[in-house]
Design a protein around this motif. Structure first.
Motif, mmCIF file in Angstrom:
data_model
loop_
_atom_site.group_PDB
_atom_site.id
_atom_site.type_symbol
_atom_site.label_atom_id
_atom_site.label_comp_id
_atom_site.label_asym_id
_atom_site.label_seq_id
_atom_site.Cartn_x
_atom_site.Cartn_y
_atom_site.Cartn_z
ATOM 1 N N VAL A 1 -2.019 7.496 -18.284
ATOM 2 C CA VAL A 1 -2.178 6.778 -17.018
ATOM 3 C C VAL A 1 -1.176 7.270 -15.976
ATOM 4 O O VAL A 1 -1.433 7.171 -14.774
ATOM 5 C CB VAL A 1 -2.006 5.257 -17.261
ATOM 6 N N LEU A 2 -0.054 7.818 -16.411
ATOM 7 C CA LEU A 2 0.958 8.288 -15.468
ATOM 8 C C LEU A 2 0.465 9.475 -14.650
ATOM 9 O O LEU A 2 0.953 9.724 -13.546
ATOM 10 C CB LEU A 2 2.235 8.683 -16.209
ATOM 11 N N GLY A 3 -0.482 10.239 -15.184
ATOM 12 C CA GLY A 3 -0.945 11.442 -14.505
ATOM 13 C C GLY A 3 -2.222 11.277 -13.716
ATOM 14 O O GLY A 3 -2.735 12.268 -13.177
ATOM 15 N N ARG A 4 -2.765 10.074 -13.642
ATOM 16 C CA ARG A 4 -4.014 9.876 -12.917
ATOM 17 C C ARG A 4 -3.798 10.043 -11.415
ATOM 18 O O ARG A 4 -2.913 9.419 -10.839
ATOM 19 C CB ARG A 4 -4.570 8.485 -13.206
ATOM 20 N N ARG A 5 -4.621 10.869 -10.803
ATOM 21 C CA ARG A 5 -4.493 11.120 -9.376
ATOM 22 C C ARG A 5 -5.797 11.676 -8.836
ATOM 23 O O ARG A 5 -6.674 12.106 -9.606
ATOM 24 C CB ARG A 5 -3.363 12.111 -9.085
ATOM 25 N N THR A 6 -5.915 11.695 -7.523
ATOM 26 C CA THR A 6 -7.081 12.264 -6.852
ATOM 27 C C THR A 6 -6.649 13.552 -6.170
ATOM 28 O O THR A 6 -5.862 13.521 -5.207
ATOM 29 C CB THR A 6 -7.650 11.285 -5.821
ATOM 30 N N GLY A 7 -7.159 14.670 -6.655
ATOM 31 C CA GLY A 7 -6.766 15.958 -6.088
ATOM 32 C C GLY A 7 -5.285 16.201 -6.275
ATOM 33 O O GLY A 7 -4.746 16.050 -7.364
ATOM 34 N N ASP A 8 -4.616 16.592 -5.183
ATOM 35 C CA ASP A 8 -3.177 16.846 -5.218
ATOM 36 C C ASP A 8 -2.367 15.662 -4.700
ATOM 37 O O ASP A 8 -1.188 15.794 -4.360
ATOM 38 C CB ASP A 8 -2.849 18.092 -4.375
ATOM 39 N N LEU B 1 16.174 15.782 -2.313
ATOM 40 C CA LEU B 1 15.416 14.773 -3.054
ATOM 41 C C LEU B 1 13.954 15.175 -3.203
ATOM 42 O O LEU B 1 13.348 14.982 -4.262
ATOM 43 C CB LEU B 1 15.526 13.434 -2.336
ATOM 44 N N LEU B 2 13.378 15.736 -2.162
ATOM 45 C CA LEU B 2 11.986 16.199 -2.252
ATOM 46 C C LEU B 2 11.841 17.290 -3.310
ATOM 47 O O LEU B 2 10.898 17.292 -4.100
ATOM 48 C CB LEU B 2 11.527 16.714 -0.894
ATOM 49 N N GLY B 3 12.782 18.231 -3.324
ATOM 50 C CA GLY B 3 12.721 19.305 -4.312
ATOM 51 C C GLY B 3 12.889 18.798 -5.721
ATOM 52 O O GLY B 3 12.190 19.228 -6.654
ATOM 53 N N ALA B 4 13.830 17.871 -5.932
ATOM 54 C CA ALA B 4 14.045 17.315 -7.268
ATOM 55 C C ALA B 4 12.821 16.541 -7.743
ATOM 56 O O ALA B 4 12.425 16.623 -8.912
ATOM 57 C CB ALA B 4 15.279 16.416 -7.269
ATOM 58 N N LEU B 5 12.197 15.782 -6.840
ATOM 59 C CA LEU B 5 10.997 15.027 -7.204
ATOM 60 C C LEU B 5 9.847 15.958 -7.561
ATOM 61 O O LEU B 5 9.125 15.721 -8.539
ATOM 62 C CB LEU B 5 10.599 14.103 -6.051
ATOM 63 N N ARG B 6 9.675 17.030 -6.809
ATOM 64 C CA ARG B 6 8.599 17.978 -7.124
ATOM 65 C C ARG B 6 8.821 18.640 -8.479
ATOM 66 O O ARG B 6 7.874 18.836 -9.252
ATOM 67 C CB ARG B 6 8.484 19.028 -6.019
ATOM 68 N N SER B 7 10.061 19.009 -8.774
ATOM 69 C CA SER B 7 10.343 19.656 -10.055
ATOM 70 C C SER B 7 10.101 18.698 -11.216
ATOM 71 O O SER B 7 9.502 19.071 -12.237
ATOM 72 C CB SER B 7 11.790 20.159 -10.083
ATOM 73 N N ALA B 8 10.567 17.452 -11.077
ATOM 74 C CA ALA B 8 10.360 16.468 -12.140
ATOM 75 C C ALA B 8 8.871 16.173 -12.319
ATOM 76 O O ALA B 8 8.373 16.059 -13.445
ATOM 77 C CB ALA B 8 11.127 15.190 -11.820
ATOM 78 N N LEU C 1 7.295 10.613 2.587
ATOM 79 C CA LEU C 1 7.156 12.041 2.900
ATOM 80 C C LEU C 1 6.371 12.765 1.813
ATOM 81 O O LEU C 1 5.489 13.585 2.102
ATOM 82 C CB LEU C 1 8.538 12.674 3.054
ATOM 83 N N PHE C 2 6.679 12.454 0.563
ATOM 84 C CA PHE C 2 6.018 13.130 -0.555
ATOM 85 C C PHE C 2 4.544 12.751 -0.622
ATOM 86 O O PHE C 2 3.679 13.603 -0.860
ATOM 87 C CB PHE C 2 6.717 12.762 -1.864
ATOM 88 N N ALA C 3 4.251 11.456 -0.409
ATOM 89 C CA ALA C 3 2.862 10.996 -0.498
ATOM 90 C C ALA C 3 1.994 11.590 0.607
ATOM 91 O O ALA C 3 0.795 11.818 0.407
ATOM 92 C CB ALA C 3 2.813 9.472 -0.443
ATOM 93 N N THR C 4 2.585 11.847 1.765
ATOM 94 C CA THR C 4 1.817 12.423 2.881
ATOM 95 C C THR C 4 1.762 13.944 2.836
ATOM 96 O O THR C 4 1.211 14.569 3.748
ATOM 97 C CB THR C 4 2.425 11.978 4.220
ATOM 98 N N GLY C 5 2.347 14.535 1.799
ATOM 99 C CA GLY C 5 2.263 15.981 1.625
ATOM 100 C C GLY C 5 3.209 16.786 2.476
ATOM 101 O O GLY C 5 2.978 17.991 2.700
ATOM 102 N N PRO D 1 -0.662 11.634 -4.645
ATOM 103 C CA PRO D 1 0.351 11.005 -5.488
ATOM 104 C C PRO D 1 -0.247 10.428 -6.760
ATOM 105 O O PRO D 1 -1.454 10.171 -6.839
ATOM 106 C CB PRO D 1 0.927 9.912 -4.583
ATOM 107 N N CYS D 2 0.596 10.199 -7.746
ATOM 108 C CA CYS D 2 0.172 9.648 -9.022
ATOM 109 C C CYS D 2 1.205 8.619 -9.475
ATOM 110 O O CYS D 2 2.321 8.567 -8.948
ATOM 111 C CB CYS D 2 -0.008 10.752 -10.066
#
Length: 396
Positions: A279-286, A256-263, A109-113, A288-289
């Motif tokens: 390397v933990l922060g590498r991502r494309t646009g918005d 869980l979605l809210g906790a993951l977004r906050s973390a 769910l998180f990866a698909t926005g 997943p990383c």
């Protein structure tokens, strides 16, 4: 807010303080409200994700900023573990399989926005209240089988129970401190939302506490892993257990979605400051990383190793320490304004410290390790790689 805290948190609170836990609810609510007011002011000054962390680092120094970041990240990961474990306890499937399946579903769910907001958010809130209403109605309309014997009477343990129930009020940063690119509400709407959300959560929590304590008694409630389902069985309403268990498991997905977004929001800010590997922060646009996968993997391991009650205690204690730093930084930020917000920051700092210091010794020990580990690790890492962005300063 209406997630694992209300479905599981009443049991460890009852084990600690017995029937006196009713006094712990307003104390936990007041602590959360003070922290929410502080984060709202910090978000107005430090725009973007991780506003509380950035304010602590700017006002109290690097070591305090690292401690605040560490307790925030560990607190939210263990909160995810507690929520996942609670969902697995309530859902009528094997626990280990359910734990992994729930987190994989949240990751997808998180990866698909996917964002649960608007009508979907109200529908999910309605489902939560409907599940709780079924339990409360059954507990209040059916007389208990027998009077409780050997009830616990520990009024001095109210602060410890309040520390556990503080978990039930987490989530306010979704309103007070939106991440980069998320909608920022006007100050008046934030204040109304904080008062309404905290008040409704406190009323719902008190109602559930009264209902299940009436049906189970404080001693049996303290021993329960799934207090709402055990209350239904005690009320001779076992036929409702499958439906209530399924509903309880479903309503924890948005938590869980809210906790993951906050973390993630704070984690990316820490990575950008050079306190964690880039390397933990590498991502494309918005999208997943790698940080998202690390957070979910650690949450899965903790959910399999710890009971929801233990994970909840660690999460609450870590986040109480985090908000002690946040309130202290807000006190400095508002030093020139002798307002109610500044007084709330002072009160919140004191309450956060008192509640954290009242938690069980093993929980305090784990929190102390987290509080020390991040400053040490961040200091070592900062010697081998420079920060990737300058420190944020308040917006004028």
């Amino acid at each position: 807010m209406l997630g694992a805290g209300v479905f599981v948190g009443v049991a460890p609170a009852a084990e600690i303080a017995g029937r006196w836990m009713v006094l712990a609810v307003p104390l936990a609510a007041l602590t959360a409200l003070c922290a929410a007011i502080s984060t709202a002011h910090q978000s107005a000054s430090y725009r973007g994700g991780g506003a509380g962390y950035s304010c602590v680092r700017d006002k109290l120094g690097n070591a305090s900023g690292r401690a605040a970041a560490g307790t925030h990240l560990v607190g939210h990961v263990t909160a995810m573990a507690a929520t996942t474990g609670a969902a697995a306890e309530y859902l009528p499937f094997p626990k280990a399989l359910t734990t992994v399946a729930v987190l994989v579903f949240v990751a997808l769910l998180f990866a698909t926005g996917v964002r649960i907001r608007g009508l979907a958010g109200w529908l999910w809130l309605g489902l939560t209240l409907a599940v709780l209403a079924v339990v409360v109605t059954a507990c209040l309309t059916i007389a208990p089988v027998a009077a409780e014997t050997g009830s616990q009477h520990r009024p001095l343990a109210v602060t410890s129970a309040a520390g556990v129930l503080f978990f039930a009020f987490l989530g306010f940063e979704r309103l007070t401190s939106p991440g980069t690119g998320e909608r920022r509400l006007p100050a008046r709407a934030v204040r109304r939302g904080l008062l309404l959300g905290t008040s409704v959560t406190a009323v719902v929590l008190l109602t559930v506490v009264f209902a299940v304590t009436r049906q189970l008694g404080a001693v049996r409630l303290g021993l329960s892993g799934v207090p709402l389902l055990d209350a239904l069985r005690a009320a001779d309403a076992a036929a409702l257990v499958p439906a209530v268990g399924l509903g309880a498991g479903l309503v924890m997905v948005p938590v869980l979605l809210g906790a993951l977004r906050s973390a993630r929001s704070v984690g990316l800010a820490v990575v950008a400051d050079g306190e964690l590997p880039g390397v933990l922060g590498r991502r494309t646009g918005d999208g997943p990383c790698p940080l998202d996968g690390v957070l979910l993997a650690v949450a899965a391991v903790l959910a399999l190793l710890l009971t929801p009650a233990v994970a909840m205690g660690v999460a609450a204690c870590c986040l109480l320490v985090h908000y002690a730093f946040v309130n202290a930084a807000a006190r400095v930020l508002l030093a020139d304004e002798w307002t109610w917000s500044m007084r709330a920051a002072c009160l919140g700092m004191g309450l956060s410290v008192i509640l954290a210091m009242s938690m069980p010794v093993p929980v305090m020990g784990a929190t102390a390790v987290v509080t020390v580990a991040m400053p040490v690790g961040g200091a070592l890492l900062s010697r081998v790689r420079p920060a990737t962005r300058p420190r944020r300063v308040p917006v004028e």
